[in-house]
Design a protein around this motif. Structure first.
Motif, short mmCIF file in Angstrom:
data_model
loop_
_atom_site.label_atom_id
_atom_site.label_comp_id
_atom_site.label_asym_id
_atom_site.label_seq_id
_atom_site.Cartn_x
_atom_site.Cartn_y
_atom_site.Cartn_z
N LEU A 166 0.81 -1.22 0.00
CA LEU A 166 0.00 0.00 0.00
C LEU A 166 0.84 1.28 0.00
N ASP A 167 1.97 1.25 0.70
CA ASP A 167 2.78 2.47 0.79
C ASP A 167 3.31 2.89 -0.58
N GLU A 168 3.73 1.90 -1.38
CA GLU A 168 4.22 2.22 -2.72
C GLU A 168 3.12 2.86 -3.57
N LEU A 169 1.92 2.31 -3.46
CA LEU A 169 0.80 2.85 -4.24
C LEU A 169 0.44 4.26 -3.78
N LYS A 170 0.49 4.47 -2.48
CA LYS A 170 0.17 5.78 -1.93
C LYS A 170 1.09 6.85 -2.52
N LEU A 171 2.38 6.50 -2.65
CA LEU A 171 3.34 7.43 -3.25
C LEU A 171 3.00 7.74 -4.70
N LEU A 172 2.54 6.72 -5.41
CA LEU A 172 2.19 6.90 -6.83
C LEU A 172 1.01 7.85 -7.03
N LEU A 173 0.13 7.90 -6.03
CA LEU A 173 -1.09 8.70 -6.16
C LEU A 173 -0.87 10.17 -5.82
N LYS A 174 0.20 10.46 -5.12
CA LYS A 174 0.42 11.81 -4.60
C LYS A 174 0.44 12.86 -5.72
N ASN A 175 -0.36 13.90 -5.52
CA ASN A 175 -0.43 15.05 -6.44
C ASN A 175 -0.82 14.70 -7.87
N LYS A 176 -1.50 13.58 -8.03
CA LYS A 176 -1.98 13.21 -9.38
C LYS A 176 -3.48 12.97 -9.34
N THR A 177 -4.12 13.09 -10.51
CA THR A 177 -5.53 12.70 -10.62
C THR A 177 -5.54 11.29 -11.20
N GLU A 221 -17.02 9.04 -8.98
CA GLU A 221 -16.96 10.14 -8.03
C GLU A 221 -15.50 10.45 -7.69
N MET A 222 -15.19 11.73 -7.61
CA MET A 222 -13.82 12.15 -7.33
C MET A 222 -13.68 12.55 -5.86
N PHE A 223 -12.55 12.17 -5.26
CA PHE A 223 -12.25 12.52 -3.88
C PHE A 223 -10.89 13.19 -3.82
N ASP A 224 -10.76 14.22 -2.97
CA ASP A 224 -9.45 14.84 -2.75
C ASP A 224 -8.65 13.96 -1.80
N LEU A 225 -7.37 13.81 -2.10
CA LEU A 225 -6.51 13.02 -1.21
C LEU A 225 -5.84 13.93 -0.20
N PRO A 226 -5.77 13.49 1.05
CA PRO A 226 -5.01 14.27 2.02
C PRO A 226 -3.55 14.29 1.54
N GLY A 227 -2.95 15.44 1.49
CA GLY A 227 -1.56 15.48 1.01
C GLY A 227 -1.45 15.77 -0.47
N GLY A 228 -2.58 15.99 -1.16
CA GLY A 228 -2.54 16.41 -2.56
C GLY A 228 -2.90 15.32 -3.55
N GLY A 229 -3.64 15.72 -4.56
CA GLY A 229 -4.06 14.79 -5.61
C GLY A 229 -5.54 14.40 -5.44
N GLN A 230 -6.05 13.71 -6.44
CA GLN A 230 -7.44 13.25 -6.41
C GLN A 230 -7.49 11.80 -6.90
N ILE A 231 -8.47 11.06 -6.38
CA ILE A 231 -8.75 9.76 -7.01
C ILE A 231 -10.19 9.78 -7.47
N ILE A 232 -10.42 9.11 -8.59
CA ILE A 232 -11.77 8.98 -9.11
C ILE A 232 -12.15 7.52 -8.99
N ASP A 233 -13.12 7.27 -8.12
CA ASP A 233 -13.59 5.91 -7.87
C ASP A 233 -14.68 5.62 -8.89
N THR A 234 -14.57 4.50 -9.58
CA THR A 234 -15.61 4.17 -10.57
C THR A 234 -16.36 2.94 -10.11
N PRO A 235 -17.62 2.83 -10.51
CA PRO A 235 -18.38 1.64 -10.15
C PRO A 235 -17.76 0.43 -10.83
N GLY A 236 -17.99 -0.75 -10.29
CA GLY A 236 -17.44 -1.97 -10.90
C GLY A 236 -17.90 -2.12 -12.35
N ILE A 237 -16.95 -2.32 -13.24
CA ILE A 237 -17.29 -2.46 -14.66
C ILE A 237 -17.36 -3.95 -14.98
#
Length: 308
Positions: A166-177, A221-237
């Motif tokens: 999880l820590d590696e992925l968290k780094l990848l998400l920082k300040n990105k959409t 739906e888009m969520f702001d990440l603490p520490g910068g960046g956003q993730i967009i959660d999509t329904p299961g495809i």
């Protein structure tokens, strides 16, 4: 005022301006963009211009859409001839897959990668639920990892349950959409809740403003990440229908094929039965993985050639 779309239910939009204030908005009239027949002209991730309608209720009217840097689309779940924009203005896409409970097919992964390539969005593959894998699944993972790394994709093995990777992925998400996608049940929401516990409630509650009887599961739906960046959660495809990719173009979205296309005898080669095909030669030599070539053929079969 400029604002970004965080959620859409088709008629209402949840927006946030650059100062971080939240508004509910609706579109003014009908938006037609670049002549695309989309079921949703305004998508999550879009930057829009809004005018204040009612300051007390924090409601606004969307008057214009800014140009998109990119977007990712799929065939509409309801109308196969139309397409549905999943999200826009993305830095990367994360596809969640599992090798067990439920098993994600390689075909689904390859369709997703193809779509991301077509829209110039870097894709990352995350194989989740490592905690339930036995030797059989771990061997399969090693094979897939080797195959995808060789063509330039980042691949991760995670267990959200045991917080592995999880820590590696968290780094990848920082300040990105980042768009997060995959079948239902592969652990996308659990991942978001594990990484950002302060968001956990938000992924479960249905906000009151969207009204009753909405198909909330069908909207990103888009969520702001603490520490910068956003993730967009999509329904299961369940399935991913490719949009706007012709049979002729398909091989351009397989990176390992793309670099060989100029070596084929025919410039309109589909890499099926044509003589002098550099792609088929590379499959025989083992430079292109047979499973990827099979995926290519399966996707090619599913594209209906329009007779222009």
């Amino acid at each position: 005022m400029k604002a970004r779309v965080y959620k859409s239910t088709g008629s209402w939009y949840q927006l946030k301006n650059e100062a971080g204030q939240t508004f509910n908005g609706r579109a003014k009239g009908v938006f037609k963009i670049e002549g695309i027949t989309s079921t949703n002209p305004i998508a999550v991730g879009d930057w829009v211009e809004v005018e204040m309608e009612n300051e007390l209720e924090k409601s606004v009217t969307i008057t214009a859409i800014h140009d998109r840097e990119n977007y990712i689309a799929r065939t509409s779940p309801h109308k196969k001839v139309q397409h549905h924009i999943v999200a826009s203005n993305l830095d990367q896409a994360l596809i969640f897959a599992t090798l067990k409970e439920p098993r994600t097919s390689q075909g689904f992964i390859d369709r997703f990668l193809c779509t991301a390539e077509a829209y110039h969005i870097p894709a990352i593959i995350v194989f989740n639920k490592a905690d339930i894998y036995r030797d059989k699944e771990l061997d399969k993972y090693a094979e897939l990892e080797e195959m995808y790394l060789a063509i330039g994709y980042k691949v991760f093995l995670t267990s959200v349950k045991e917080r592995q990777g999880l820590d590696e992925l968290k780094l990848l998400l920082k300040n990105k959409t980042t768009l997060i996608s995959g079948h239902s049940g592969v652990g996308k929401s659990t991942f978001i809740n594990a990484l950002f516990p302060e968001m956990a409630l938000r992924t479960q509650e249905v906000s009151g403003w969207s009204g009753k009887g909405m198909h909330t599961t069908t909207f990103a739906e888009m969520f702001d990440l603490p520490g910068g960046g956003q993730i967009i959660d999509t329904p299961g495809i369940r399935e991913l229908g490719l949009v706007g990719i012709s049979r002729q173009e398909l091989s351009h979205y397989f990176p390992e094929m793309r670099e060989l296309l100029n070596n084929c005898q025919f410039n309109n080669c589909l890499h099926m039965n044509e003589p002098g095909c550099a792609v088929k030669e590379a499959v025989q030599d083992g430079r292109i993985h047979l499973d990827r070539y099979v995926s290519y053929c399966t996707i090619l079969d599913s594209i209906e050639e329009k007779n222009y």
